[in-house]
Motif scaffolding. Structure first.
Motif, short mmCIF file in Angstrom:
data_model
loop_
_atom_site.label_atom_id
_atom_site.label_comp_id
_atom_site.label_asym_id
_atom_site.label_seq_id
_atom_site.Cartn_x
_atom_site.Cartn_y
_atom_site.Cartn_z
N TYR A 20 7.48 -48.32 29.93
CA TYR A 20 7.99 -49.70 31.01
C TYR A 20 6.87 -50.43 30.83
CZ TYR A 20 8.33 -51.82 35.27
OH TYR A 20 8.39 -53.23 36.17
N LEU A 21 5.61 -50.20 30.41
CA LEU A 21 4.86 -50.98 30.45
C LEU A 21 4.66 -52.03 29.04
CD1 LEU A 21 1.67 -49.37 31.20
CD2 LEU A 21 2.25 -51.26 32.76
N PHE A 22 4.74 -51.17 27.85
CA PHE A 22 5.55 -51.84 26.70
C PHE A 22 6.36 -52.86 27.07
CE2 PHE A 22 2.30 -48.29 24.56
CZ PHE A 22 1.81 -49.08 24.80
N ASP A 23 7.82 -52.47 27.43
CA ASP A 23 9.09 -52.98 27.77
C ASP A 23 8.70 -54.18 28.26
OD1 ASP A 23 10.14 -50.78 26.53
OD2 ASP A 23 11.81 -49.70 28.05
N LYS A 24 7.99 -54.01 29.49
CA LYS A 24 7.47 -54.98 30.29
C LYS A 24 6.34 -56.57 29.27
CE LYS A 24 7.14 -56.74 34.66
NZ LYS A 24 6.85 -56.56 36.34
N TYR A 25 5.75 -56.23 28.95
CA TYR A 25 4.28 -56.76 28.91
C TYR A 25 4.01 -56.57 26.77
CZ TYR A 25 3.45 -55.90 33.98
OH TYR A 25 3.44 -56.56 34.66
N ASP A 26 4.23 -55.81 26.31
CA ASP A 26 4.84 -55.64 25.21
C ASP A 26 3.32 -55.39 24.97
OD1 ASP A 26 5.91 -55.57 22.64
OD2 ASP A 26 6.45 -57.32 22.05
N ASN A 27 2.66 -56.85 24.02
CA ASN A 27 1.53 -56.55 23.16
C ASN A 27 0.23 -57.21 24.36
OD1 ASN A 27 1.91 -55.20 21.10
ND2 ASN A 27 2.14 -57.17 19.98
N ASN A 28 0.50 -57.76 26.04
CA ASN A 28 -0.63 -58.34 26.75
C ASN A 28 -0.92 -56.58 27.55
OD1 ASN A 28 -0.02 -60.53 25.97
ND2 ASN A 28 1.70 -60.86 26.79
N VAL A 29 -0.79 -55.60 27.14
CA VAL A 29 -1.45 -54.29 27.44
C VAL A 29 -2.12 -53.49 26.91
CG1 VAL A 29 -0.23 -54.36 30.04
CG2 VAL A 29 0.93 -52.97 27.52
N HIS A 30 -2.89 -52.56 27.78
CA HIS A 30 -3.52 -51.59 26.28
C HIS A 30 -3.63 -50.61 26.76
CE1 HIS A 30 -6.32 -48.59 24.24
NE2 HIS A 30 -5.89 -50.12 23.19
N VAL A 31 -2.65 -49.80 26.49
CA VAL A 31 -2.68 -48.06 27.36
C VAL A 31 -3.51 -46.91 26.38
CG1 VAL A 31 -0.86 -46.31 27.90
CG2 VAL A 31 -0.68 -49.05 28.62
N ILE A 32 -4.26 -46.24 27.42
CA ILE A 32 -4.71 -45.64 27.29
C ILE A 32 -4.07 -43.73 27.85
CG2 ILE A 32 -7.14 -43.60 26.51
CD1 ILE A 32 -8.48 -46.09 26.36
N ASN A 33 -3.79 -43.01 27.14
CA ASN A 33 -3.45 -41.76 27.59
C ASN A 33 -3.57 -40.78 27.33
OD1 ASN A 33 -1.18 -39.97 28.77
ND2 ASN A 33 -0.05 -40.09 26.28
N LEU A 34 -4.56 -39.79 28.28
CA LEU A 34 -5.28 -38.71 28.87
C LEU A 34 -4.12 -38.13 28.60
CD1 LEU A 34 -7.91 -37.47 28.73
CD2 LEU A 34 -8.35 -38.28 30.42
#
Ligand SMILES: NC(=O)c1ccc[n+]([C@@H]2O[C@H](COP(=O)([O-])OP(=O)(O)OC[C@H]3O[C@@H](n4cnc5c(N)ncnc54)[C@H](O)[C@@H]3O)[C@@H](O)[C@H]2O)c1
Length: 333
Positions: A20-34
């Motif tokens: 959802y985050l990448f679909d909505k914000y594309d390169n304007n977010v950075h995600v670390i998945n722990l």
């Protein structure tokens, strides 16, 4: 650029949230998945995003304070999905639930406090209220969790609140109803029954099948979390619901009908101990802010069924070995 630490991001809701985050914000977010990659965590859920430069996967435990302390200074927002999440498993083996759901939340909150995180979203659940026969629970109602799962979630929910009150840690707590959708480990009602029906296997229905849950499509849950990060008030609890209360047997029949499978696949099994009869949420606090679900139940269920039809490999890889041993022993099938 907003930097997120998503915990439990390889599970069902967490992986949908990352998509959802990448679909909505594309390169304007950075995600670390722990994610610890327990039986419920599945790297296949994130194959299509794993090479993105703005995504990083870290295999690890939220109870590992040193690791958490390394990651938290690199992010603005923590969204804590990581949990042991299956009520049935919590009845047989509560230990991991207490460790991850309560102690793990504590480790994250401590680090958030120390590193002055901008926002901490604790993903709680409607199950913390317990069962209600008439009416719907408001956020101010008493918590009466009745399984080791819901009790451990209630512990984390109130611990998160205490960090807001005591340390002014910027916490928001969400209590969502039953989710369904893509990437759901096939031990929960809809994912298990859809995949069993596709295999022409029995659909084990507990008790009289009249237990009621409110159902929400997982992308609506993700959208509500995103909405609350911007519009929610710190220190507050928000119920999130789809407004679709259904009995288990009604859902079962609907799945069979949509897949054109016979009712003879329904198999009645002994009810689980302490099975809550009905969950129901009053969601006025959230809707008053201007949020409402986008998906209607029937079309979201069709979308979900089609996804499991199109992704046989995803779930057939899971439904072997340990899964089948647990399943047969649990349902005595
Ligand atoms: N599924 C629902 O209907 C629902 C409804 C309301 C709230 N919730 C809450 O949403 C969250 C996610 O639920 P889900 O259905 O996606 O669960 P899930 O079981 O599919 O995923 C949980 C994820 O957490 C990871 N995990 C477990 N222990 C960990 C640990 N110690 N450290 C790091 N990662 C760990 C697992 O590997 C897995 O990827 C949970 O907190 C759950 O209580 C779920």
């Amino acid at each position: 650029m907003i930097r997120y630490l998503v915990t439990g991001g390889a599970g069902f809701i967490g992986s949908n949230y990352i998509h959802y985050l990448f679909d909505k914000y594309d390169n304007n977010v950075h995600v670390i998945n722990l994610d610890k990659l327990t039986y419920a965590g599945n790297p296949d859920n994130l194959k299509d995003v794993e090479n993105r430069p703005n995504y990083q996967f870290v295999k690890g435990d939220i109870c590992d304070a040193a690791l958490v302390d390394e990651l938290v200074p690199r992010v603005d927002i923590i969204v804590n999905f990581a949990a042991e999440s299956h009520v049935d498993r919590s009845i047989g083996d509560p230990d991991a639930f207490i460790k991850t759901d309560i102690y793990g939340a504590f480790v994250l909150l401590e680090s958030a406090r120390k590193h002055k995180i901008k926002k901490f979203i604790q993903i709680s659940t409607d199950e913390v209220y317990g069962s209600i026969l008439d009416g719907s629970f408001k956020e101010t109602d008493t918590l009466e969790p009745s399984s080791p799962y819901s009790a451990s979630k209630a512990g984390a929910d109130r611990l998160a609140f205490s960090y807001y009150v005591t340390y002014k840690t910027p916490v928001i707590i969400t209590r969502c109803s039953n989710n369904f959708g893509m990437f759901q480990y096939p031990e929960k009602l809809i994912s298990l029954f859809v995949t069993n029906a596709l295999e022409n296997k029995q659909l084990p229905v507990y008790g009289d099948g009249k237990n009621i849950r409110d159902w929400i499509f997982v992308l609506d849950h993700c959208d509500a979390i995103d909405f609350l990060i911007t519009n929610g008030t710190l220190g507050q609890v928000y119920n999130i619901g789809g407004g679709n209360e259904k009995t288990n047997i009604d859902i079962t029949r609907l799945i069979l009908q949509k897949l054109d499978k016979p009712a003879s696949l329904i198999t009645w099994v002994t009810d689980r101990p302490g099975h809550d009869r009905r969950y129901s949420l009053d969601t006025n606090k959230l809707t008053a802010l201007g949020w409402k679900p986008q998906y209607d139940f029937d079309s979201a269920l069709t979308k979900t069924i089609n996804w499991y039809k199109d992704n046989t490999l995803w779930w057939s890889k899971i439904k072997t070995g340990e899964f089948l041993d647990y399943y047969k022993k649990h349902y005595k099938l």
